[in-house]
Design an enzyme around this catalytic site. Structure first.
Site, PDB file in Angstrom:
ATOM      1  NE  ARG A  62     -22.158  -6.095  13.465  1.00 50.86           N
ATOM      2  CZ  ARG A  62     -21.509  -7.267  13.513  1.00 50.86           C
ATOM      3  NH1 ARG A  62     -21.997  -8.292  14.180  1.00 50.86           N
ATOM      4  NH2 ARG A  62     -20.351  -7.406  12.893  1.00 50.86           N
TER       5      ARG A  62
ATOM      6  CG  HIS B  40     -26.621 -14.018  15.161  1.00 52.89           C
ATOM      7  ND1 HIS B  40     -26.621 -12.920  15.988  1.00 52.89           N
ATOM      8  CD2 HIS B  40     -25.352 -14.479  15.160  1.00 52.89           C
ATOM      9  CE1 HIS B  40     -25.392 -12.735  16.449  1.00 52.89           C
ATOM     10  NE2 HIS B  40     -24.605 -13.666  15.963  1.00 52.89           N
TER      11      HIS B  40
ATOM     12  CD  GLU C 203     -26.815 -15.649  18.331  1.00 55.93           C
ATOM     13  OE1 GLU C 203     -26.386 -16.555  17.604  1.00 55.93           O
ATOM     14  OE2 GLU C 203     -26.065 -14.794  18.831  1.00 55.93           O
TER      15      GLU C 203
END
Ligand code: TA6
Length: 276
Positions: free
Chosen positions: A55, A148, A251
């Site tokens: 994450r 991302h 992103e």
């Protein structure tokens, strides 16, 4: 036997440092020479053991963005062990390169041959990340992809993003409804999950009105802008408490019109980040 996940650090003599895990070829931290802190958000609750997706940082999304297909969410590249193939450290420029080839596991869920290369180039105040996919098989295929990136911000409510004015976006929170962006500076006060189409111009992240980061991309067609905000953020078990306040995902991606790759062809997409 599966080998333990390791991370690698490269630096420049000018004082920039980047750290990358070989799990997902995932950039975990980028400290440019003009800063002392990681410019990428990385949740303290992130599992770095190689069991689940990380994450924060820069997850590589390939060959499927989100749930837009039958594969696991965001594809398998972020969950795979990449091979470190090059480290070159210089006075002002350093490089690290990873590769990932198709395997029995990848072909089981996605029956195609590929060779992926990911190069991270570090200079004094810039980071460039370049993903290439080579089709070394005999069948054509298409894929969607994104870098991302989670950018660290001091406070999402005083963060703005500009460079998207006039573009059409699909709103993932409203059944992919298409909307034209009419804002010079996009600000954030609620959950945001959008795919801006034909986002080819530089984007700027500003904090309290001052630009802190420039994001340029090449080879990608779209740009995703995501922040889960409080409620959705609280459902992400690996996100810090109120972590949504500390990052903005921007992103470079190709989602709306998937990339078609014929045998023998290579696709390349890169992003260049400049810290001010
Ligand atoms: O890129 C935005 C997005 O697709 C969001 O919809 C959100 O789910 C996010 O990615 C994170 O996905 P993850 O699987 O890493 O929790």
């Amino acid at each position: 036997m599966k080998k333990a996940v390791s991370s690698h650090q490269i630096s420049t003599k000018s004082g920039a440092i980047v750290t990358i895990s070989d799990f997902g070829a995932h950039v975990l931290s980028w400290i440019p020479a003009n800063r002392t802190e990681n410019q990428l958000y990385l949740s303290k609750k992130s599992d770095l053991s190689g069991k689940t997706a990380i994450r924060g940082g820069i997850p590589i999304i390939f060959p499927q963005f989100s749930n837009r297909g039958p594969l696991p969410k965001h594809g398998f590249a972020r969950l795979a062990e990449w091979e470190l193939t090059e480290i070159t450290e210089g006075e002002t420029e350093s490089f690290i390169t990873f590769t990932l080839d198709d395997s029995p596991e990848s072909r089981y869920i996605w029956p195609f041959r590929f060779m992926a290369t990911y190069q991270v180039k570090l200079t004094t105040n810039q980071l460039q990340t370049t993903l290439s996919i080579y089709n070394n098989g005999v069948q054509s295929y298409s894929f969607t992809t994104a870098l991302h990136s989670y950018f660290s911000v001091q406070d999402i409510q005083s963060t703005t993003l500009n460079g998207l004015n006039g573009l059409i976006y699909t709103d993932s929170l409203k059944n992919n409804e298409k909307v034209t962006s009419l804002l010079d500076h996009l600000s954030f006060s609620e959950e945001t999950d959008r795919i801006y189409l034909d986002a080819i111009h530089p984007l700027f992240i500003n904090q309290a009105g001052k630009p802190i980061l420039k994001i340029e991309s090449a080879g990608f067609k779209d740009a995703v802008v995501w922040n889960p905000w409080k409620e959705t953020g609280a459902k992400l078990a690996d996100l810090d408490k109120n972590g949504y306040q500390q990052f903005l995902c921007v992103e470079p991606a190709t989602i709306e019109n998937p990339i078609l790759l014929n045998p023998g062809q290579t696709w390349t997409g890169s992003q260049l980040l400049t810290s001010f």
